[in-house]
Design a protein around this motif. Structure first.
Motif, PDB file in Angstrom:
ATOM      1  N   MET B  43       0.835  -1.204   0.000  1.00  0.00           N
ATOM      2  CA  MET B  43       0.000   0.000   0.000  1.00  0.00           C
ATOM      3  C   MET B  43       0.872   1.258   0.000  1.00  0.00           C
ATOM      4  N   LEU B  44       2.012   1.162   0.681  1.00  0.00           N
ATOM      5  CA  LEU B  44       2.952   2.286   0.727  1.00  0.00           C
ATOM      6  C   LEU B  44       3.422   2.637  -0.687  1.00  0.00           C
ATOM      7  N   GLY B  45       3.834   1.610  -1.434  1.00  0.00           N
ATOM      8  CA  GLY B  45       4.294   1.838  -2.809  1.00  0.00           C
ATOM      9  C   GLY B  45       3.209   2.473  -3.646  1.00  0.00           C
ATOM     10  N   LEU B  46       1.982   1.993  -3.476  1.00  0.00           N
ATOM     11  CA  LEU B  46       0.850   2.484  -4.263  1.00  0.00           C
ATOM     12  C   LEU B  46       0.571   3.959  -3.990  1.00  0.00           C
ATOM     13  N   TRP B  47       0.455   4.297  -2.709  1.00  0.00           N
ATOM     14  CA  TRP B  47       0.036   5.650  -2.342  1.00  0.00           C
ATOM     15  C   TRP B  47       1.150   6.679  -2.494  1.00  0.00           C
ATOM     16  N   THR B  48       2.399   6.285  -2.305  1.00  0.00           N
ATOM     17  CA  THR B  48       3.476   7.277  -2.514  1.00  0.00           C
ATOM     18  C   THR B  48       3.573   7.628  -3.999  1.00  0.00           C
ATOM     19  N   THR B  49       3.279   6.659  -4.869  1.00  0.00           N
ATOM     20  CA  THR B  49       3.263   6.959  -6.304  1.00  0.00           C
ATOM     21  C   THR B  49       2.180   7.982  -6.606  1.00  0.00           C
ATOM     22  N   VAL B  50       1.010   7.793  -5.983  1.00  0.00           N
ATOM     23  CA  VAL B  50      -0.089   8.750  -6.178  1.00  0.00           C
ATOM     24  C   VAL B  50       0.320  10.122  -5.645  1.00  0.00           C
ATOM     25  N   ALA B  51       0.925  10.132  -4.456  1.00  0.00           N
ATOM     26  CA  ALA B  51       1.233  11.405  -3.789  1.00  0.00           C
ATOM     27  C   ALA B  51       2.450  12.107  -4.385  1.00  0.00           C
ATOM     28  N   ASP B  52       3.252  11.405  -5.183  1.00  0.00           N
ATOM     29  CA  ASP B  52       4.417  12.033  -5.821  1.00  0.00           C
ATOM     30  C   ASP B  52       3.991  13.175  -6.741  1.00  0.00           C
ATOM     31  N   GLU B  53       2.775  13.065  -7.269  1.00  0.00           N
ATOM     32  CA  GLU B  53       2.285  14.100  -8.186  1.00  0.00           C
ATOM     33  C   GLU B  53       1.629  15.245  -7.423  1.00  0.00           C
ATOM     34  N   GLY B  54       1.638  15.188  -6.140  1.00  0.00           N
ATOM     35  CA  GLY B  54       1.050  16.231  -5.305  1.00  0.00           C
ATOM     36  C   GLY B  54       0.281  15.579  -4.183  1.00  0.00           C
ATOM     37  N   PRO B  55       0.072  16.297  -3.080  1.00  0.00           N
ATOM     38  CA  PRO B  55      -0.618  15.707  -1.925  1.00  0.00           C
ATOM     39  C   PRO B  55      -1.989  15.147  -2.317  1.00  0.00           C
ATOM     40  N   PHE B  56      -2.323  13.970  -1.716  1.00  0.00           N
ATOM     41  CA  PHE B  56      -3.649  13.375  -1.922  1.00  0.00           C
ATOM     42  C   PHE B  56      -4.460  13.692  -0.678  1.00  0.00           C
ATOM     43  N   GLN B  57      -5.480  14.517  -0.861  1.00  0.00           N
ATOM     44  CA  GLN B  57      -6.179  15.130   0.274  1.00  0.00           C
ATOM     45  C   GLN B  57      -5.109  15.765   1.174  1.00  0.00           C
TER      46      GLN B  57
END
Lengths: 330, 269
Positions: B43-57
């Motif tokens: 899950m860490l790998g998944l969400w850090t990839t999402v958040a690399d493009e900017g904060p998620f919420q």
């Protein structure tokens, strides 16, 4: 002391036919059957008695032992062991009883028996000194040697059973429920365990309730037997009296010195077995002195032995009579 | 006669030692178990990839790193598999052997699980702590009082999870196979405890439902204490909620055991 009064234990068992259709049908509509494993059994066993608990497969022997040792709640009736109601599992009761099941292990499978012993010492709160004394005594009596330091899974069945007995007795129980304790063991090991149980009973004035398919175990250990069939008690009393009452005839085995025809043998008694010069006759009690005199005097027979009928035969007769009685009454 | 409670307390050191020995004996199974607790890293790998493009919420990349590594630590310290053991022992009749000893089986299972915790954390926890401090340190709480509350919080999280799973295992007294019920439990656990993703990223109605269950107290609360700086009053309130759930879960487990035991059939044993 053990007391059971009108003890019943019923199970609700799901019944289903074989095949896919029956499997699917059972999902929608389940059929249950009430099995009366124990059905109104009453008996009392005094402290220090050794009692054989006999019956055919499914008679309710093991279920009764499970109720007595607190594993099962009875459906109805009263049970008392050492002054306690077993299913309430009072620590004092659990410390005073043990249940050995030949087909189930209480030893920790991947660790040496010594670890199970240490755990039982802690759980039963046996003082270290008493524990060491009991372990030494059991090690000598059961000839455990270095078995206790080998992983349980690497022990043979006989070795494991000896270690199981030690584990079951280290806390010094005064009531022993033994369910097939010699199952699968060779003759020498069976004898060793019989001797051990008798010795333990005498040393500790322990009550022993034994089930076994080996009638030799029962004959050797138990002056009294309780017999149940289809959950009902059909005999409770002295083993010898039972034999005498059911089949008073003796079995006389001997080896002939000179060949004799069967026609000659039947004049002495019914032939039960004939293998060459070796024969076994069934002889009535009142004819026994004359027959033995004839065999030894005139026929010069050797290797003569007089025995009661085997317990297996007695029980077969008993179970047959009990079934006939039930069928007649129904 | 020594009291049962005192006898149990005296037995615990021996039970822990035996539990340790068993843990070492089952080492292959153990390694597999450790590997199965790596879900937070996925899950860490998944969400850090999402958040690399900017904060998620409200979550930045380092917030996700801190959250999931904290989750990995807490999960390793609070995880339990007692439901499976209890239901198997009931189904196969091997529970009988435990019933012959003057020790509540719940205590016996608890000590054997506690004995395994140091081994379970042997690999995962040092790695997670090192990564947490190096990568997500800025997202960690720095309040020593809040960090001190982490210890009782993890202990309570373990108690709640263990007791709920023990109660779940006791369902085997009623239904022979409990695996389907177990699947429902673990699905709810994954979502409502914060194991799969932080609860504040879930729709608000799910967060409200979660708050009415013990699941956040099993994992989410210790993780929040580790990564979310908060007022001491709030931290103590979370701990009080955990305490209440722990009492409730133990009561549930003991009741399930007592009621279920009446139906025990000791099959095959």
């Amino acid at each position: 002391m053990i007391r059971a009064r009108d003890l019943t234990k019923h199970f609700r068992v799901h019944k289903r036919g074989s095949g896919l259709a029956a499997a699917l049908k059972s999902v929608v509509r389940r059929k249950y059957e009430l099995v009366k494993a124990v059905d109104g059994v009453s008996f009392e066993i005094q402290r220090g008695e050794r009692v054989g608990f006999l019956g055919p497969n499914g008679a309710g022997k093991t279920t009764t032992l499970k109720v007595l040792s607190g594993l099962l709640h009875p459906t109805s009736g009263e049970v008392e062991v050492e002054g306690f109601v077993p299913f309430r599992r009072a620590p004092e009761l659990l410390s005073a009883i043990t249940l050995v099941m030949g087909q189930k292990s209480q030893l920790i499978w991947d660790l040496p028996p010594a670890d199970t012993y240490a755990m039982n010492r802690a759980v039963f709160d046996v003082p270290q000194e008493a524990f060491e004394r009991a372990l030494k005594e059991l090690t000598e009596l059961l000839e455990l040697g270095d078995l206790v330091t080998k992983p349980t899974r690497q022990l043979s069945l006989g070795e494991r059973m000896k270690c199981e007995l030690a584990a079951a007795l280290l806390h010094g129980p005064t009531t022993l429920f033994l369910d097939e304790p010699t199952i699968g063991l060779d003759v020498a090991m069976q004898l060793a365990i019989r001797d051990f149980v008798r010795d333990y009973n005498q040393r500790h004035e322990a009550t022993v309730l034994l089930t076994s398919h080996y009638m030799d175990d029962v004959v050797a250990l138990c002056p009294r037997i309780i017999v149940i069939d289809q959950g009902k008690l059909i005999h409770d009393g002295d083993l010898r009296a039972l034999v005498k009452q059911t089949d008073p005839d003796k079995r006389v085995s001997f080896t002939l010195v000179t060949p004799r025809a069967d026609d000659e043998l039947v004049k002495l008694g019914a032939i039960l077995k004939r293998e060459g010069q070796r024969a076994t006759l069934r002889v009535g009690e009142k004819d026994l002195p004359a027959v033995v005199g004839h065999l030894l005097g005139e026929w010069k027979a050797t290797d003569l032995a007089i025995e009661d009928p085997p317990l297996e035969e007695i029980l077969r007769v008993m179970f047959g009579k009990a079934r006939e009685g039930r069928e007649a009454s129904s | 006669m020594r009291s049962a409670a005192a006898r149990t307390v005296r037995a615990i050191p021996t039970l822990l030692r035996i539990g340790l020995a068993e843990t070492v004996a089952y080492r292959a199974e153990f390694i597999v178990w450790i590997l199965t607790t790596t879900m937070p890293l996925i899950m860490l790998g998944l969400w850090t990839t999402v958040a690399d493009e900017g904060p998620f919420q409200a979550y930045r990349s380092e917030d996700f790193v801190a959250y999931y590594l904290a989750m990995l630590i807490v999960r390793n310290l609070t995880g339990s598999w007692v439901a499976w053991q209890v239901s198997e022992e009931i189904r196969l009749g091997t529970m009988s052997m435990r019933l012959l000893r003057p020790l509540h089986p719940m205590v016996a299972f608890a000590t054997s699980h506690l004995a395994a915790i140091p081994f379970r954390g042997l690999i995962a926890i040092p790695v997670a702590v090192a990564l947490l401090v190096s990568s997500g340190a800025s997202a960690l709480t720095h309040d020593p009082a809040q960090l001190a509350l982490l210890i009782p919080s993890i202990a309570l999280g373990w108690i709640i999870g263990f007791a709920c799973l023990f109660a779940l295992g006791c369902l085997a007294f009623l239904v022979t196979q409990t695996s389907a019920i177990g699947n429902i439990y673990f699905t709810l656990f994954g979502i409502l405890s914060g194991y799969l993703l932080p609860l504040d990223l879930l729709p608000s109605w799910i967060s409200r439902v979660a708050a009415c269950t013990p699941f956040p107290s099993m994992l989410g609360t210790p993780v929040r204490l580790l990564v979310h700086p908060m007022a001491r009053g709030d931290a103590l309130e979370l701990l009080a909620i955990q305490g209440a759930w722990a009492v409730g879960a133990i009561a549930l487990a003991l009741t399930a055991w007592r009621v279920g035991l009446r139906r025990y059939e000791a099959v095959g044993a």
